[in-house]
Design an enzyme around this catalytic site. Structure first.
Site: not given
Length: 298
Positions: A78-79, A74-76
């Site tokens: 870092f987003s 999951p990238c949230q």
């Protein structure tokens, strides 16, 4: 080559790797709604499992004895969209991915994430961990529009080969890129039956109206309607009738993510927008898998 897909979502990464000729043995995710869609489109097992529980996860994955582990953790956290928290629970799942790979030691692994992970301490820590584990690493930021995707989406990939050389695949990735960005019209022709469409900007300092004669901006996990009082931005096309402009539909957005017509989506609009926006574009996944296979054959 046989792989297990972690954080599989609805299956963009799986489908691209499968199309390139890699056999997906199983997929694992903790979001059952996305897994329901995944199961409708693939024949192999799709398992609900919290990958933060490493001991159970390792036991499940080891049964398949994969030669490759792939996944988009999951990238949230870092987003650039929304609040970033590099110590958040979702960022920690990147550590879980690294720990699972180092416990199982497949010949290959592939991690996908947003470009911003390159600025985080997490990436340098897991890279060090992988090198200690014996992996040669190649990292690359790819613009999806140069990989047969009609979307200006930059994504980071870290590829590891057990016993491999550092940076072994980097030049091959660069060589395989297209010379020009793919537009929506290049990919879909006139299938959308429109010239311009609305994509909600993060701030009104940015334009919101785009043409199919350019790559789409990044497909995100939300899809808002055009506000009734929308004012043309200086970057918008100026000679348009705003009453004719609409956002792309959920299914149209799946096409921009290069899911085929035959891919079956079902569920609430909110859930579908999120799983489509979170997915790795199928053709981008195909590009990465094909490059790895080309390197293996060389």
């Amino acid at each position: 080559m046989k792989a297990v897909d972690l954080f599989s979502g609805c299956g963009g990464l799986s489908l691209g790797f499968q199309k390139a000729g890699i056999e997906i043995l199983a997929a694992i995710d903790n979001w059952n709604i996305a897994l329901d869609v995944y199961r409708e489109n693939f024949e192999h097992p799709a398992i609900q499992q919290d990958l933060a529980d490493e001991i159970t996860s390792i036991r499940i994955i080891q049964k398949y004895a994969p030669e490759m582990i792939i996944g988009g953790s999951p990238c949230q956290d870092f987003s650039s969209a929304g609040k970033r928290n590099l110590n958040g629970d979702r960022a920690n799942l990147t550590y879980n991915f690294a720990n699972i790979v180092c416990a199982i030691k497949p010949q290959w692994f592939v991690i996908e994430n947003v470009q911003r992970i390159t600025k985080s301490h997490i990436l340098s820590q897991i890279s060090e961990q992988f090198i200690k584990c014996g992996y040669g690493l190649s990292s690359v930021v790819l613009d999806a529009s140069l990989c047969q995707v009609p979307q200006a989406r930059s994504r980071f990939f870290l590829i590891g080969e057990l016993g491999g050389n550092q940076n072994a695949l980097v030049d091959l990735f660069k060589t395989n890129l297209a010379n020009k960005s793919m537009t929506i019209r290049d990919y879909l022709g006139d299938k959308l039956n429109l010239q311009y469409y609305y994509r909600h900007p993060r701030s009104y300092a940015r334009r919101g109206i785009f043409s199919i004669d350019e790559p789409s901006p990044t497909i995100r996990g939300v899809n808002r309607p055009m506000p009734p009082n929308y004012q043309l931005h200086s970057g918008d096309p100026q000679d348009i009738d705003l009453s004719t402009i609409r956002p792309l539909t959920t299914i149209e957005r799946s096409y921009i993510q290069t899911f085929p017509d035959s891919f079956k989506f079902f569920g609430t609009k909110t859930n579908l927008e999120q799983m489509i926006g979170n997915a790795v574009p199928v053709n981008l996944a195909f590009f990465v898998a094909s490059t790895i296979l080309k390197y293996k054959r060389s």
